[in-house]
Design a protein around this motif. Structure first.
Motif, PDB file in Angstrom:
ATOM      1  N   PHE A 235       0.840  -1.193   0.000  1.00 23.00           N
ATOM      2  CA  PHE A 235       0.000   0.000   0.000  1.00 23.00           C
ATOM      3  C   PHE A 235       0.877   1.245   0.000  1.00 23.00           C
ATOM      4  CE2 PHE A 235      -2.481  -3.380   1.789  1.00 23.00           C
ATOM      5  CZ  PHE A 235      -3.753  -3.185   1.284  1.00 23.00           C
ATOM      6  N   HIS A 236       0.390   2.292  -0.684  1.00 20.20           N
ATOM      7  CA  HIS A 236       1.092   3.571  -0.715  1.00 20.20           C
ATOM      8  C   HIS A 236       0.133   4.660  -0.269  1.00 20.20           C
ATOM      9  CE1 HIS A 236       2.803   7.291  -2.431  1.00 20.20           C
ATOM     10  NE2 HIS A 236       3.971   6.692  -2.251  1.00 20.20           N
ATOM     11  N   VAL A 237       0.567   5.471   0.693  1.00 21.87           N
ATOM     12  CA  VAL A 237      -0.253   6.554   1.229  1.00 21.87           C
ATOM     13  C   VAL A 237       0.421   7.877   0.908  1.00 21.87           C
ATOM     14  CG1 VAL A 237      -1.328   7.543   3.274  1.00 21.87           C
ATOM     15  CG2 VAL A 237      -1.033   5.062   3.094  1.00 21.87           C
ATOM     16  N   ASN A 238      -0.257   8.728   0.130  1.00 21.31           N
ATOM     17  CA  ASN A 238       0.266  10.068  -0.139  1.00 21.31           C
ATOM     18  C   ASN A 238       0.041  10.955   1.074  1.00 21.31           C
ATOM     19  OD1 ASN A 238       1.108   9.544  -2.773  1.00 21.31           O
ATOM     20  ND2 ASN A 238      -0.939   9.906  -3.582  1.00 21.31           N
ATOM     21  N   PRO A 239       1.044  11.715   1.487  1.00 20.45           N
ATOM     22  CA  PRO A 239       0.871  12.578   2.664  1.00 20.45           C
ATOM     23  C   PRO A 239      -0.192  13.645   2.455  1.00 20.45           C
ATOM     24  CG  PRO A 239       3.194  12.313   2.102  1.00 20.45           C
ATOM     25  CD  PRO A 239       2.401  11.765   0.968  1.00 20.45           C
ATOM     26  N   ALA A 240      -0.240  14.263   1.277  1.00 22.45           N
ATOM     27  CA  ALA A 240      -1.185  15.353   1.066  1.00 22.45           C
ATOM     28  C   ALA A 240      -1.491  15.460  -0.413  1.00 22.45           C
ATOM     29  CB  ALA A 240      -0.609  16.673   1.581  1.00 22.45           C
ATOM     30  N   PRO A 241      -2.742  15.362  -0.834  1.00 23.81           N
ATOM     31  CA  PRO A 241      -3.899  15.007  -0.021  1.00 23.81           C
ATOM     32  C   PRO A 241      -3.911  13.517   0.283  1.00 23.81           C
ATOM     33  CG  PRO A 241      -4.538  15.172  -2.302  1.00 23.81           C
ATOM     34  CD  PRO A 241      -3.096  15.592  -2.245  1.00 23.81           C
ATOM     35  N   GLN A 242      -4.744  13.127   1.233  1.00 20.25           N
ATOM     36  CA  GLN A 242      -4.808  11.727   1.637  1.00 20.25           C
ATOM     37  C   GLN A 242      -5.337  10.867   0.488  1.00 20.25           C
ATOM     38  OE1 GLN A 242      -8.088  10.026   2.982  1.00 20.25           O
ATOM     39  NE2 GLN A 242      -6.904   8.166   2.670  1.00 20.25           N
ATOM     40  N   GLN A 243      -4.531   9.888   0.087  1.00 24.16           N
ATOM     41  CA  GLN A 243      -4.910   9.010  -1.014  1.00 24.16           C
ATOM     42  C   GLN A 243      -4.154   7.709  -0.842  1.00 24.16           C
ATOM     43  OE1 GLN A 243      -4.029  10.624  -4.855  1.00 24.16           O
ATOM     44  NE2 GLN A 243      -4.579   8.752  -5.947  1.00 24.16           N
ATOM     45  N   VAL A 244      -4.832   6.595  -1.017  1.00 22.66           N
ATOM     46  CA  VAL A 244      -4.222   5.284  -0.815  1.00 22.66           C
ATOM     47  C   VAL A 244      -4.316   4.479  -2.102  1.00 22.66           C
ATOM     48  CG1 VAL A 244      -4.255   3.145   0.507  1.00 22.66           C
ATOM     49  CG2 VAL A 244      -4.865   5.305   1.617  1.00 22.66           C
ATOM     50  N   THR A 278      -4.678  19.979   1.162  1.00 23.30           N
ATOM     51  CA  THR A 278      -4.057  19.932  -0.159  1.00 23.30           C
ATOM     52  C   THR A 278      -2.889  20.902  -0.293  1.00 23.30           C
ATOM     53  OG1 THR A 278      -5.606  21.567  -1.005  1.00 23.30           O
ATOM     54  CG2 THR A 278      -6.226  19.251  -1.233  1.00 23.30           C
ATOM     55  N   PHE A 279      -2.677  21.724   0.708  1.00 22.54           N
ATOM     56  CA  PHE A 279      -1.597  22.709   0.642  1.00 22.54           C
ATOM     57  C   PHE A 279      -0.532  22.422   1.692  1.00 22.54           C
ATOM     58  CE2 PHE A 279       0.368  26.918   0.553  1.00 22.54           C
ATOM     59  CZ  PHE A 279       0.329  27.186  -0.795  1.00 22.54           C
ATOM     60  N   ASP A 280      -0.399  21.164   2.085  1.00 23.63           N
ATOM     61  CA  ASP A 280       0.545  20.814   3.140  1.00 23.63           C
ATOM     62  C   ASP A 280       1.933  20.628   2.540  1.00 23.63           C
ATOM     63  OD1 ASP A 280       1.871  19.931   5.376  1.00 23.63           O
ATOM     64  OD2 ASP A 280       0.146  18.815   6.114  1.00 23.63           O
ATOM     65  N   VAL A 281       2.652  21.751   2.381  1.00 24.38           N
ATOM     66  CA  VAL A 281       3.979  21.725   1.767  1.00 24.38           C
ATOM     67  C   VAL A 281       4.940  20.868   2.577  1.00 24.38           C
ATOM     68  CG1 VAL A 281       5.966  23.141   1.116  1.00 24.38           C
ATOM     69  CG2 VAL A 281       3.649  23.955   0.688  1.00 24.38           C
ATOM     70  N   ALA A 282       4.871  20.969   3.889  1.00 25.32           N
ATOM     71  CA  ALA A 282       5.819  20.255   4.746  1.00 25.32           C
ATOM     72  C   ALA A 282       5.742  18.752   4.529  1.00 25.32           C
ATOM     73  CB  ALA A 282       5.543  20.591   6.213  1.00 25.32           C
ATOM     74  N   LYS A 283       4.538  18.190   4.554  1.00 22.31           N
ATOM     75  CA  LYS A 283       4.404  16.739   4.403  1.00 22.31           C
ATOM     76  C   LYS A 283       4.815  16.290   3.006  1.00 22.31           C
ATOM     77  CE  LYS A 283       0.876  15.609   7.866  1.00 22.31           C
ATOM     78  NZ  LYS A 283       0.629  16.911   8.473  1.00 22.31           N
ATOM     79  N   GLU A 284       4.429  17.043   1.992  1.00 27.80           N
ATOM     80  CA  GLU A 284       4.759  16.650   0.617  1.00 27.80           C
ATOM     81  C   GLU A 284       6.266  16.650   0.382  1.00 27.80           C
ATOM     82  OE1 GLU A 284       2.239  19.506  -1.519  1.00 27.80           O
ATOM     83  OE2 GLU A 284       1.269  17.773  -2.398  1.00 27.80           O
ATOM     84  N   SER A 320       6.228  31.021   2.050  1.00 27.16           N
ATOM     85  CA  SER A 320       6.195  31.019   3.519  1.00 27.16           C
ATOM     86  C   SER A 320       6.035  29.606   4.057  1.00 27.16           C
ATOM     87  CB  SER A 320       5.052  31.914   4.022  1.00 27.16           C
ATOM     88  OG  SER A 320       3.797  31.439   3.561  1.00 27.16           O
ATOM     89  N   ARG A 321       5.238  28.784   3.372  1.00 22.97           N
ATOM     90  CA  ARG A 321       5.085  27.400   3.810  1.00 22.97           C
ATOM     91  C   ARG A 321       6.400  26.641   3.689  1.00 22.97           C
ATOM     92  NH1 ARG A 321      -0.170  25.366   4.465  1.00 22.97           N
ATOM     93  NH2 ARG A 321      -1.553  27.124   4.889  1.00 22.97           N
ATOM     94  N   LEU A 322       7.188  26.956   2.668  1.00 23.34           N
ATOM     95  CA  LEU A 322       8.466  26.273   2.487  1.00 23.34           C
ATOM     96  C   LEU A 322       9.405  26.567   3.651  1.00 23.34           C
ATOM     97  CD1 LEU A 322      10.484  24.626   0.812  1.00 23.34           C
ATOM     98  CD2 LEU A 322      11.059  26.727  -0.409  1.00 23.34           C
ATOM     99  N   THR A 323       9.500  27.811   4.047  1.00 23.27           N
ATOM    100  CA  THR A 323      10.411  28.172   5.140  1.00 23.27           C
ATOM    101  C   THR A 323       9.976  27.566   6.462  1.00 23.27           C
ATOM    102  OG1 THR A 323       9.163  30.222   5.505  1.00 23.27           O
ATOM    103  CG2 THR A 323      11.057  30.327   4.016  1.00 23.27           C
ATOM    104  N   GLU A 324       8.692  27.215   6.598  1.00 21.88           N
ATOM    105  CA  GLU A 324       8.180  26.620   7.830  1.00 21.88           C
ATOM    106  C   GLU A 324       8.086  25.101   7.755  1.00 21.88           C
ATOM    107  OE1 GLU A 324       4.391  28.399   8.130  1.00 21.88           O
ATOM    108  OE2 GLU A 324       5.145  30.453   8.399  1.00 21.88           O
ATOM    109  N   SER A 325       8.635  24.511   6.672  1.00 24.01           N
ATOM    110  CA  SER A 325       8.426  23.082   6.422  1.00 24.01           C
ATOM    111  C   SER A 325       9.243  22.168   7.315  1.00 24.01           C
ATOM    112  CB  SER A 325       8.764  22.769   4.957  1.00 24.01           C
ATOM    113  OG  SER A 325      10.140  23.043   4.714  1.00 24.01           O
ATOM    114  N   GLY A 326      10.283  22.693   7.960  1.00 28.61           N
ATOM    115  CA  GLY A 326      11.127  21.844   8.793  1.00 28.61           C
ATOM    116  C   GLY A 326      12.219  21.131   8.014  1.00 28.61           C
TER     117      GLY A 326
END
Length: 549
Positions: A235-244, A278-284, A320-326
């Motif tokens: 199984f493969h789970v995409n971090p964002a958006p949720q899809q299996v 759908t805009f979760d830059v950090a997880k992607e 801004s999301r990129l700089t906060e991505s960790g």
């Protein structure tokens, strides 16, 4: 009479549209091949003969064993691409277990007479030249041949289409060898995207899958058959958006990012499945960094990410999301290099990425429209030098970069764009760095040229002590080599590297001459012969340094 194994070709002599040829193999008993009343096992040939069509039969070659005959038949199949050519009744080209690599991969070549056949690269006959063919789809609304066509839109290599067909569109070449159902010597493969998620599934000849395809079986993509024995469900789970997604893979060759059923159920129980932003830059981006095998692989995945997420990336919020991505500073640096550091770079990438299509002429029109609109909206916001700098940093092919410069010049009303700040040019060679580095490199090139000129003057002036003279020239050329090699380390050109390689060979010749002079002192006084040799060497070395400067 003993068995005779032979390869034959049938040719339909009755006029009519559609296929006309068939290549097959036969083992005849108690009869010569010429008298063997065998007309293939092809259902399509049988249908034509039953309808009154006439065929001729030509014996191409006879063999002592069936194995030799089958190898020759398969070679002719792939030379003529019978499984993909509408001119043949053969449904597919034969492959032989354990010998797939003898037949694939294939490239098209053209004979001096203009004929086309497919050969393994390097095995083409003398005089044949490489002439690649594109995979395309055509229109044939007559539906005369249901075995060959799909709803009146058959596919084949450009150049093999029937006269009554009309061109429809190009398809990716990688799909030319694909099949949707199991075949002999074929295996199922899945195409993985930049997240290692499954994009498609198809059958390809064993070991001859296109780049980006991996051994796997994903029934969700309308392929028939069952997964090979021993393959396991993953199984493969995409971090964002949720899809299996699910697929079967060999246990020892499961791609990164896929988990087995037990791990997947545990993830669901721990509520690690269910992301919907759908805009979760950090997880992607974290997911892409974890999947990649080194910097080149990460850059390749980010280019695909840039294409898929071009609308999101072009928004102001993405930075801004990129700089906060960790992500680490090195990872952010790579992301910014590929995706872009500012809104203009990202917007230009979007203009190019949204223009991609299979038809080159259509792509150029769409790209021109996109860039025209872009520079119309933003051209006045930056100076010409700033635009030149941004275009130079785009992660795009050189031909696209030149096109962007052309569009920028036309929209800004300039005859040419200035050189970008980050790239300087010395005598046609490009160097990356600031102006101070550019000046330093220029100085090194100039000093190397001066040393070479002095060495040449030393070699071409007659002297009573040629050994000392040659040693002095040798020392000057060594100093010249040090400077040229240092400058070459900054250059984006193979010219200097080639020049240095030639310089090393010429230095070796001078070293050999010095050694011979030292071993035979009597030669030192022989004037004319020695100076002829020296002049030849000087001329050769001069050509080397001239190519570097």
């Amino acid at each position: 009479m003993a068995k005779i194994h032979y390869v034959y070709e049938l040719v339909r002599t009755t006029p009519g549209a559609g296929a006309t040829r068939y290549i097959g193999v036969r083992t005849a008993e108690n009869v010569t091949p010429e008298k063997d009343e065998y007309w293939s096992s092809s259902e399509r040939v049988a249908q034509q003969r039953a309808a009154g069509a006439k065929f001729t039969k030509k014996i191409l070659k006879t063999f002592a064993t069936r194995e030799e005959a089958e190898l020759y038949e398969a070679e002719l199949h792939w030379q003529n691409m019978v499984g993909k050519s509408p001119h043949f009744y053969n449904v597919k080209s034969q492959l032989i277990e354990g010998k797939v690599d003898q037949f694939l991969p294939r490239e098209r070549y053209r004979s001096p007479d203009g004929d086309h056949l497919w050969f393994k690269p390097g095995s083409e006959p003398d005089g044949w030249v490489h002439d690649p063919a594109r995979w395309a789809q055509y229109r044939d609304l007559s539906h005369r041949d249901s075995l060959r066509q799909q709803a009146g839109f058959p596919q084949t290599y450009e150049g093999l289409e029937l006269p009554e067909w009309e061109f429809h569109k190009y398809y990716p070449d990688e799909m030319a060898f694909s099949a949707s159902q199991p075949r002999h010597c074929y295996e199922p493969y899945v195409k993985l995207d930049f997240r290692n998620d499954a994009l498609d599934c198809a059958y390809f000849p064993q070991g001859c899958q296109p780049l980006g395809w991996f051994r796997g079986f994903a029934p969700a993509f309308s392929v028939s058959g069952d997964p090979p024995r021993g393959w396991i469900l993953m199984f493969h789970v995409n971090p964002a958006p949720q899809q299996v997604n699910s697929a079967y893979f060999p246990r020892e060759a499961t791609p990164k990012g896929w988990v087995d059923l037990e791990t997947y159920e545990q993830m669901a129980k721990d509520h690690r499945i269910g992301w919907n932003n759908t805009f979760d830059v950090a997880k992607e981006l974290r997911h892409l960094c974890d999947l990649s095998d080194g910097e080149p692989d990460l850059k390749a995945r980010l280019r695909s990410y840039r294409v898929v997420k071009r609308d999101i990336i072009s928004s102001p919020e993405w930075e801004s999301r990129l700089t906060e991505s960790g992500l680490s500073s090195d990872e952010i640096e790579i992301v910014q290099e590929v995706v872009g550091r500012d809104k203009f770079t990202r917007a230009l990438h979007r203009a190019f990425d949204s223009s991609r299509c299979d038809d080159p002429s259509t792509q150029e029109i769409v790209m021109r429209q996109n860039l025209f609109g872009f520079f119309l909206d933003h051209g006045s916001e930056l100076t010409a030098t700033e635009w030149a700098d941004i275009i130079s940093q785009l992660d795009i092919p050189d031909v696209d970069r030149a096109f962007a410069r052309h569009m920028a010049m036309s929209q800004l009303g300039l005859p040419e764009l200035p050189e970008p700040k980050g790239i300087a040019e010395v005598d046609g060679l490009q160097f990356h760095g600031d102006e101070a580095l550019y000046e330093h490199i220029s100085d090194m090139i100039g000093e190397a040229g001066r040393l070479h000129q002095e060495a040449m003057q030393t070699l071409t002036i007659a002297s009573s002590d040629p050994l000392s003279q040659m040693k002095r020239a040798q020392k000057l050329l060594q100093d010249c080599e040090i400077l040229a090699a240092d400058a070459a380390s900054y250059a984006d050109s193979s010219r200097m590297q080639e020049g240095l390689a030639n310089l090393h060979r010429q230095q070796g010749q001078i070293d050999l001459m010095i050694s011979q002079l030292e071993q035979n002192p009597r030669v030192r006084g022989s004037g004319s012969f020695l100076w002829v040799i020296l002049l030849l060497i000087a001329t050769a070395v001069l050509a080397v340094i001239s190519s570097v400067q």
